[in-house]
Motif scaffolding. Structure first.
Motif, short mmCIF file in Angstrom:
data_model
loop_
_atom_site.label_atom_id
_atom_site.label_comp_id
_atom_site.label_asym_id
_atom_site.label_seq_id
_atom_site.Cartn_x
_atom_site.Cartn_y
_atom_site.Cartn_z
N LYS A 20 0.70 -1.16 0.13
CA LYS A 20 -0.13 0.03 -0.11
C LYS A 20 0.89 1.30 0.08
O LYS A 20 0.52 2.35 -0.69
N ASP A 21 2.02 1.18 0.69
CA ASP A 21 2.98 2.53 0.86
C ASP A 21 3.75 2.43 -0.54
O ASP A 21 4.79 3.05 -0.59
N LEU A 22 3.49 1.49 -1.53
CA LEU A 22 4.31 1.46 -2.84
C LEU A 22 5.93 0.97 -2.82
O LEU A 22 6.43 0.99 -3.70
N SER A 23 6.11 0.40 -1.66
CA SER A 23 7.40 -0.39 -1.55
C SER A 23 7.35 -1.56 -2.10
O SER A 23 5.96 -2.07 -2.23
N VAL A 24 8.30 -2.30 -2.60
CA VAL A 24 8.35 -3.64 -3.11
C VAL A 24 7.65 -4.73 -2.21
O VAL A 24 8.06 -4.67 -0.99
N TYR A 43 10.05 -21.01 -17.59
CA TYR A 43 11.18 -19.82 -17.08
C TYR A 43 10.50 -18.67 -16.78
O TYR A 43 9.47 -18.21 -16.97
N ILE A 44 11.19 -17.81 -15.90
CA ILE A 44 10.67 -16.68 -15.40
C ILE A 44 11.59 -15.60 -15.89
O ILE A 44 12.87 -15.53 -15.75
N VAL A 45 10.99 -14.40 -16.35
CA VAL A 45 11.71 -13.12 -16.61
C VAL A 45 11.42 -12.09 -15.68
O VAL A 45 10.27 -11.86 -15.44
N THR A 46 12.32 -11.67 -15.12
CA THR A 46 12.23 -10.58 -14.02
C THR A 46 12.75 -9.32 -14.46
O THR A 46 13.81 -9.09 -15.30
N LEU A 47 12.13 -8.28 -14.29
CA LEU A 47 12.60 -6.85 -14.76
C LEU A 47 12.41 -6.58 -16.12
O LEU A 47 13.03 -5.78 -16.77
N GLU A 60 16.60 -0.94 -6.03
CA GLU A 60 15.40 -1.92 -5.82
C GLU A 60 15.73 -3.29 -7.11
O GLU A 60 15.30 -4.41 -6.87
N LYS A 61 15.97 -2.73 -8.12
CA LYS A 61 16.15 -4.03 -9.35
C LYS A 61 17.12 -4.98 -8.70
O LYS A 61 16.95 -6.05 -8.83
N LYS A 62 18.31 -4.36 -8.18
CA LYS A 62 19.14 -5.42 -7.69
C LYS A 62 18.57 -6.30 -6.85
O LYS A 62 18.99 -7.50 -6.79
N ALA A 63 17.93 -5.80 -5.71
CA ALA A 63 17.31 -6.46 -4.78
C ALA A 63 16.19 -7.39 -5.32
O ALA A 63 16.13 -8.59 -4.80
N ILE A 64 15.53 -7.11 -6.16
CA ILE A 64 14.62 -8.03 -6.96
C ILE A 64 15.29 -9.28 -7.55
O ILE A 64 14.57 -10.46 -7.40
N ILE A 65 16.32 -8.99 -8.23
CA ILE A 65 17.26 -9.94 -8.83
C ILE A 65 17.39 -10.99 -7.87
O ILE A 65 17.09 -12.21 -8.11
N LEU A 66 17.87 -10.64 -6.84
CA LEU A 66 18.90 -11.62 -5.79
C LEU A 66 17.46 -12.42 -5.02
O LEU A 66 17.55 -13.47 -4.89
N TYR A 97 24.99 -5.16 -11.90
CA TYR A 97 23.95 -6.17 -11.30
C TYR A 97 24.26 -7.56 -11.06
O TYR A 97 25.15 -7.93 -11.69
N PRO A 98 23.60 -8.05 -10.12
CA PRO A 98 23.85 -9.52 -9.80
C PRO A 98 23.30 -10.47 -10.68
O PRO A 98 22.44 -11.00 -10.44
N LEU A 99 24.13 -10.79 -11.76
CA LEU A 99 23.68 -11.76 -12.81
C LEU A 99 24.04 -13.07 -12.76
O LEU A 99 23.97 -14.05 -13.66
N ASP A 100 24.71 -13.63 -11.72
CA ASP A 100 25.27 -14.91 -11.79
C ASP A 100 24.04 -15.94 -11.72
O ASP A 100 24.35 -17.02 -12.42
#
Length: 297
Positions: A20-24, A43-47, A60-66, A97-100
């Protein structure tokens, strides 16, 4: 497994749930990932742009990837969307970005700048040279303002070794067939249009990166598998049931439609960051009516 086989079937351009506060909303993201994987996607495609990436910060993008990598926990492959209209910025993201945990990068062609076909070719050549993972082109002229024509796609496919496929969302079936006719062996061509996935797979595409599969992963994945097995009457039956859902999902903006469906299913909050807003009341009521009728999907 080759990337061609990895991208066969149904990929999901996953939304980014917000509180509701628009945080992830990571709890909702975990629930959504489980909903998608448990119902048979490949498979899943993120971002991707469906994940509202223009309004996410780099942190936020880096955190979502991880988070996504950790929660998937190896159950299906993960593709990460990294694109933009500043080539050097995209290259910098590829380095930081954390892409491993990713099997590939999905990169939309530059938006707003409207580069020439040569500019698009050089943009992708530079990205491919810098990317630690294979690159999947993404042609979506409805968002970028510039079509990447078949000649440019084929030039990249044949001349740039780290480019492994394309998500083709031009909606131009002749262009799609030209790419399929002359592509190199092992170059993946997947649909970026839910409503056209059935005829595009019939033309030779190996699958689809879907928005609708956020909501109806079981039905959509089954439809795609029927197509890949040349079982088109069965695929048409399922696709016909989903046609009205496709319209509702894209009636105003993406991902407002998908989020409205998922909200009514109790998976996410119906929250988007500006400038996108939730579906208007009348269309949201149509979403509820559709779910009441098609609750078996």
């Amino acid at each position: 497994m080759s990337l061609y086989n990895t991208l066969k079937g149904t990929g999901v351009a996953i939304i980014t749930p917000f509180s509701k506060d628009l945080s992830v909303d990571y709890d909702a993201l975990a629930k959504l990932i489980d909903h998608i994987i448990d119902n048979g996607v490949n498979y899943i495609v993120t971002l991707g742009t469906t994940g509202e990436t223009p309004v996410l910060s780099s942190e936020e993008k880096k955190a979502i990837i991880l988070f996504t990598e950790k929660h998937i926990a190896g159950r299906v492959p993960m593709v990460v969307g990294i694109g933009g209209n500043d080539t050097q910025s995209v290259i910098n993201d590829l380095k930081t970005y954390p892409l491993d945990g990713a099997v590939a990068i999905l990169s939309a062609s530059p938006n707003y700048n409207k580069p020439s076909q040569e500019g698009i070719f050089q943009h992708y050549s530079a990205i491919a040279a810098a990317s630690p993972k294979p690159v999947i082109l993404y042609n979506v002229p409805g968002r970028t303002g510039r079509n990447m024509d078949a000649r440019t796609t084929l030039r990249l496919a044949h001349e740039v070794s780290n480019i492994a496929g394309i998500k083709e969302a031009s909606g131009d079936l002749q262009q799609c067939m030209e790419i399929l006719k002359d592509k190199p062996e092992g170059f993946a061509v997947v649909s970026g249009d839910d409503a056209l996935a059935l005829p595009q797979i019939a033309c030779g595409m190996s699958g689809v990166i879907s928005v609708a599969a956020n909501v109806f992963p079981a039905a959509f994945s089954k439809m795609v598998q029927h197509c890949l097995a040349n079982e088109y009457p069965a695929a048409v039956t399922i696709n016909n049931q989903l046609l009205d859902a496709y319209k509702l999902m894209f009636a105003e903006n993406n991902p407002a439609g998908a989020k409205a469906f998922l909200f009514e299913m109790g998976i996410v909050q119906n929250e988007l960051r500006l400038p996108c807003v939730p579906l208007s009341g009348v269309i949201h009521q149509d979403v509820k009516k559709y779910l009441a009728i098609h609750n078996q999907l």
